[in-house]
Scaffold this motif. Sequence first.
Motif, PDB file in Angstrom:
ATOM      1  N   ASP A  61       0.722  -1.206  -0.016  1.00 14.42           N
ATOM      2  CA  ASP A  61      -0.078   0.074  -0.173  1.00 14.42           C
ATOM      3  C   ASP A  61       0.797   1.509   0.059  1.00 14.42           C
ATOM      4  N   SER A  62       1.950   1.336   0.687  1.00 15.12           N
ATOM      5  CA  SER A  62       2.748   2.546   0.984  1.00 15.12           C
ATOM      6  C   SER A  62       3.415   3.099  -0.440  1.00 15.12           C
ATOM      7  N   VAL A  63       3.499   2.058  -1.228  1.00 15.47           N
ATOM      8  CA  VAL A  63       4.213   2.516  -2.640  1.00 15.47           C
ATOM      9  C   VAL A  63       3.142   2.400  -3.814  1.00 15.47           C
ATOM     10  N   LYS A  64       2.046   1.997  -3.689  1.00 17.22           N
ATOM     11  CA  LYS A  64       1.237   2.070  -4.816  1.00 17.22           C
ATOM     12  C   LYS A  64       1.002   3.712  -5.371  1.00 17.22           C
ATOM     13  N   GLY A  65       0.923   3.606  -6.903  1.00 13.70           N
ATOM     14  CA  GLY A  65       1.020   4.787  -7.446  1.00 13.70           C
ATOM     15  C   GLY A  65       2.255   5.541  -7.637  1.00 13.70           C
ATOM     16  N   ARG A  66       3.242   5.059  -6.933  1.00 15.26           N
ATOM     17  CA  ARG A  66       4.718   5.725  -6.767  1.00 15.26           C
ATOM     18  C   ARG A  66       5.644   4.701  -7.625  1.00 15.26           C
TER      19      ARG A  66
END
Length: 114
Positions: A61-66
């Motif tokens: 979740d913490s890296v989604k989209g990045r």
Amino acid sequence: QVQLVESGGGLVQAGESLRLSCVASGFAFSISAMGWHRQAPGKQRELVATIFRDGRTNYEDSVKGRFTISRDNAKNTMYLQMDSLKPEDTAVYYCNTRTGYYLWGQGTQVTVSS
């Protein structure tokens, strides 16, 4: 003999980008579910991105989209494009199968300054 060789890490400022590479050999890379894992100081190693043999991807979740994981089976190489980096992304990044089946390589250090 299985080898996993990571490269591409470095020191960047928050908001900048890095592209990590992993060259694999000694096993059936093209049919393996592969992953990028990371270990921050004082923390356990965690799986942050997965790519399956059919190209499907999963992200923590913490890296989604990045972060974007990709692979080139012809080159036995996997990549991790990391954009909008944050200080909390600072860690040693490793490639392996999704489950961490093989002996870990040396990893590549990513340091993000604020």
